[in-house]
Design a protein around this motif. Structure first.
Motif, PDB file in Angstrom:
ATOM      1  N   ALA A 113      -6.225  -0.517  -8.821  1.00  0.00           N
ATOM      2  CA  ALA A 113      -4.986  -1.296  -8.761  1.00  0.00           C
ATOM      3  C   ALA A 113      -5.271  -2.712  -9.228  1.00  0.00           C
ATOM      4  O   ALA A 113      -6.235  -3.338  -8.777  1.00  0.00           O
ATOM      5  N   ASP A 114      -4.447  -3.203 -10.144  1.00  0.00           N
ATOM      6  CA  ASP A 114      -4.479  -4.621 -10.539  1.00  0.00           C
ATOM      7  C   ASP A 114      -3.263  -5.280  -9.897  1.00  0.00           C
ATOM      8  O   ASP A 114      -2.134  -5.078 -10.333  1.00  0.00           O
ATOM      9  N   ILE A 115      -3.515  -6.052  -8.851  1.00  0.00           N
ATOM     10  CA  ILE A 115      -2.440  -6.584  -8.017  1.00  0.00           C
ATOM     11  C   ILE A 115      -2.050  -7.987  -8.486  1.00  0.00           C
ATOM     12  O   ILE A 115      -2.903  -8.859  -8.615  1.00  0.00           O
ATOM     13  N   GLY A 116      -0.757  -8.189  -8.751  1.00  0.00           N
ATOM     14  CA  GLY A 116      -0.301  -9.434  -9.355  1.00  0.00           C
ATOM     15  C   GLY A 116      -0.743  -9.474 -10.807  1.00  0.00           C
ATOM     16  O   GLY A 116      -1.284 -10.456 -11.301  1.00  0.00           O
ATOM     17  N   CYS A 117      -0.476  -8.365 -11.505  1.00  0.00           N
ATOM     18  CA  CYS A 117      -1.044  -8.140 -12.848  1.00  0.00           C
ATOM     19  C   CYS A 117      -0.409  -8.991 -13.940  1.00  0.00           C
ATOM     20  O   CYS A 117      -0.959  -9.105 -15.031  1.00  0.00           O
ATOM     21  N   ILE A 164       0.585  -3.940 -10.643  1.00  0.00           N
ATOM     22  CA  ILE A 164       1.739  -4.224  -9.773  1.00  0.00           C
ATOM     23  C   ILE A 164       2.086  -5.701  -9.865  1.00  0.00           C
ATOM     24  O   ILE A 164       1.205  -6.574  -9.761  1.00  0.00           O
ATOM     25  N   ASP A 165       3.365  -5.981 -10.088  1.00  0.00           N
ATOM     26  CA  ASP A 165       3.827  -7.358 -10.100  1.00  0.00           C
ATOM     27  C   ASP A 165       5.268  -7.408  -9.588  1.00  0.00           C
ATOM     28  O   ASP A 165       6.022  -6.440  -9.724  1.00  0.00           O
ATOM     29  N   LEU A 166       5.622  -8.562  -9.057  1.00  0.00           N
ATOM     30  CA  LEU A 166       6.953  -8.752  -8.471  1.00  0.00           C
ATOM     31  C   LEU A 166       8.049  -8.861  -9.533  1.00  0.00           C
ATOM     32  O   LEU A 166       9.197  -8.520  -9.290  1.00  0.00           O
ATOM     33  N   THR A 183       6.868  -2.317 -10.664  1.00  0.00           N
ATOM     34  CA  THR A 183       7.350  -3.491  -9.942  1.00  0.00           C
ATOM     35  C   THR A 183       7.128  -3.282  -8.446  1.00  0.00           C
ATOM     36  O   THR A 183       7.454  -2.226  -7.911  1.00  0.00           O
ATOM     37  N   GLY A 184       6.556  -4.280  -7.805  1.00  0.00           N
ATOM     38  CA  GLY A 184       6.309  -4.163  -6.372  1.00  0.00           C
ATOM     39  C   GLY A 184       5.734  -5.449  -5.816  1.00  0.00           C
ATOM     40  O   GLY A 184       5.392  -6.368  -6.569  1.00  0.00           O
ATOM     41  N   SER A 185       5.645  -5.494  -4.498  1.00  0.00           N
ATOM     42  CA  SER A 185       5.156  -6.688  -3.812  1.00  0.00           C
ATOM     43  C   SER A 185       3.763  -6.448  -3.243  1.00  0.00           C
ATOM     44  O   SER A 185       3.480  -5.384  -2.696  1.00  0.00           O
ATOM     45  N   ALA A 200      -4.018 -14.316  -8.568  1.00  0.00           N
ATOM     46  CA  ALA A 200      -2.768 -13.907  -7.917  1.00  0.00           C
ATOM     47  C   ALA A 200      -2.840 -13.776  -6.403  1.00  0.00           C
ATOM     48  O   ALA A 200      -1.816 -13.844  -5.740  1.00  0.00           O
ATOM     49  N   ILE A 201      -4.028 -13.597  -5.846  1.00  0.00           N
ATOM     50  CA  ILE A 201      -4.111 -13.332  -4.405  1.00  0.00           C
ATOM     51  C   ILE A 201      -3.558 -14.503  -3.588  1.00  0.00           C
ATOM     52  O   ILE A 201      -3.125 -14.329  -2.455  1.00  0.00           O
TER      53      ILE A 201
END
Length: 257
Positions: free
Chosen positions: A50-54, A74-76, A101-103, A122-123
């Motif tokens: 997972a790349d969070i805040g991609c 995943i990005d908002l 799209t997600g939080s 992004a964290i």
């Protein structure tokens, strides 16, 4: 003065429209992404990442070049994800890289589903300590986490830069403090390194110059747009003056059994 306004006070749509025009939404570089990968055990084709805040996926496509497995970005912001998925097609990674799209505070993964969690620049949206703790459960035992986080390089710094960051991100701390938070959250820190200066100047700030001019023309009647650009330029000036005191650090850790 508009220079002293916090980025949190600006409209999300305005921020999104600005940053979607730039390949990277934060400091970084292909070289740095590849270097961070070198500290992670080799993954299999069935691995889940997972790349969070991609963002729009500038770093994700480099990551896909370096590792095996299925990557979920995943990005908002839906606009970022639309560009992300277009970038996956353009780089021929669409069979194994998908953006949704997600939080980041409500991730759609099962416990111990992921082999690797990645997050560049992004964290801070959720907070380093909270992210380290909450994301841990999604990792398999011995799975890896790799994030970049703004950090102090010194125990003391000029008031100007201290005040700016304490307003923008009160969780900013020294490198040893961040490593201690990782350990407490259940990881064995395996590597950390400071991102080189060109990650800020060449890969983040320089590409913004033409975008800023176009953005101001497009939003010529919008006072908030001018304040936002003033804010971005102020941040860059602060970096140029105080870069020996802070920067981004890549933190890489392995989940303990």
């Amino acid at each position: 003065m508009s220079e002293n306004k916090s980025i949190h006070e600006f409209d999300f749509t305005l921020i999104c429209n600005y940053f979607k025009s730039i390949e990277r939404q934060g400091p970084g570089s292909p070289e740095v992404t590849r270097k961070a990968v070198s500290f992670i055990n080799e993954l299999s084709d069935s691995a889940k990442i997972a790349d969070i805040g991609c963002g729009t996926g500038g770093q994700t496509m480099i990551l896909a070049d370096c590792i095996k497995g299925q990557i979920t970005g995943i990005d908002l912001f839906p606009d970022f994800i639309e560009l992300f998925n277009r970038n996956a097609i353009n780089t021929h990674h669409e069979d194994r890289v998908k953006g949704i799209t997600g939080s980041m505070d409500n991730l759609p993964f099962q416990d111990e589903e992921l082999d690797l969690i990645w997050s560049e620049g992004a964290i801070y949206n959720i907070g380093f300590e909270r992210g380290m703790n909450e994301w841990n459960r999604f990792l398999k035992p011995n799975g890896f986490i790799a994030v970049t986080e703004v950090s102090w390089f010194t125990s003391e710094r000029p008031a100007e830069i201290e005040d700016f960051w304490m307003d923008a991100y009160p969780e900013i701390n020294t490198v040893p403090a961040k490593i201690a938070q990782m350990e407490k959250a259940g990881y064995t820190p395996t590597a950390h390194f400071i991102l080189p200066e060109n990650c800020w100047t060449e890969h983040f700030y320089a590409p913004q110059v033409p975008v800023q001019e176009a953005f101001l023309k497009e939003h010529s009647e919008n006072k908030a747009a001018f304040e936002f650009i003033a804010n971005q330029r102020h941040e860059q000036n602060l970096y140029n003056r105080h870069k020996e005191y802070y920067g981004y650090v890549f933190y890489i850790g392995q989940k303990r059994d």
